[in-house]
Design an enzyme around this catalytic site. Sequence first.
Site, short mmCIF file in Angstrom:
data_model
loop_
_atom_site.label_atom_id
_atom_site.label_comp_id
_atom_site.label_asym_id
_atom_site.label_seq_id
_atom_site.Cartn_x
_atom_site.Cartn_y
_atom_site.Cartn_z
CB SER A 15 -0.85 -0.07 1.23
OG SER A 15 -1.60 1.21 1.35
CB CYS A 84 7.12 1.48 3.50
SG CYS A 84 8.21 2.57 2.32
CB SER A 147 6.72 11.03 10.22
OG SER A 147 5.51 11.75 10.22
CE1 TYR A 160 3.14 7.10 12.24
CE2 TYR A 160 3.45 9.57 12.35
CZ TYR A 160 3.49 8.45 11.47
OH TYR A 160 3.51 8.43 10.12
CE LYS A 164 6.52 6.51 11.13
NZ LYS A 164 6.79 5.34 10.33
CB THR A 195 -0.93 6.89 1.35
OG1 THR A 195 -1.21 7.24 2.52
CG2 THR A 195 0.64 7.37 1.05
#
Length: 254
Positions: A15, A84, A147, A160, A164, A195
């Site tokens: 994806s 990824c 990110s 998150y 990251k 995305t």
Amino acid sequence: MEISGLSAIVTGGASGLGEATARCLAKAGAKVTIFDMNGEQGPKIATDIKGHFEQVDVASAENVEAALDSAAARHGDARILVNCAGIAIGEKTVGRDNIPHDLDRFKKVVEVNLVGTFNVIRLTTARMAALAPLETAERGVVINTASVAAIEGQVGQVAYSASKGGIVGITLPIARDLAGLGIRVCTIAPGLFLTPMMKGLPEDVQQSLGASVPFPNRLGNPDEYASLARHICENAMLNGEVIRLDGAIRMAPR
Ligand SMILES: NC(=O)c1ccc[n+]([C@@H]2O[C@H](COP(=O)([O-])OP(=O)(O)OC[C@H]3O[C@@H](n4cnc5c(N)ncnc54)[C@H](O)[C@@H]3O)[C@@H](O)[C@H]2O)c1
């Protein structure tokens, strides 16, 4: 490093940014194996690019070891690894009614994004180390995905951002650890990319997110990520660096 003919692994290749990268590397002549949990989309994309698919949880040592064996049997050991695979949640440190952040959810995000990335790096590069060096003295290259939230995490992004930020933090020490082996390591820190994750948001929200990017004034296209990943493979001087790919966005608190 000349990509054509090399074996490549792309995690999260079923994806979004990973899919675009798997397609781009295959177009450049790489033999690509997709490592992803998604057993529906992954095999379709692998067939499309004449590559291979392995259903893998990147955080599992056993899964990744078995998948590396199987990928190597088809394509030979990988000289290119692009990480990824990742997940995101939104939860504040202290939420409504003073409820603390769920600890298992925090651990889960760090487990997949940070531990998973490191797990695939350590196992893949241990095999890369046994390959003969190429003419350029390189044995391989690793590309990770952080990110902009590693640096400007927003409200609700504590888990998150921790994961990251960890990926940003491991980039240089891993590059130093592997320098003697001729293996380079870079990390891409994307801003806002269109995305499937983003496509799930209402059109007006997508537009306002795109409008918050100084220039170009839009969401990023996954092909733009893939094209940077390809360039990192090809440019031997890129090593130990975290590269923002974000149209100059600096995220606001919320
Ligand atoms: N899209 C953006 O704007 C953006 C911005 C910054 C960073 N990123 C990062 O880029 C990466 C790709 O994001 P995307 O937008 O393409 O997301 P996506 O959800 O489209 O793709 C992520 C893929 O990772 C796979 N995955 C999730 N957990 C896994 C696991 N444990 N093992 C194996 N595979 C697993 C999913 O099945 C999926 O195919 C992520 O790490 C994300 O955090 C994305």
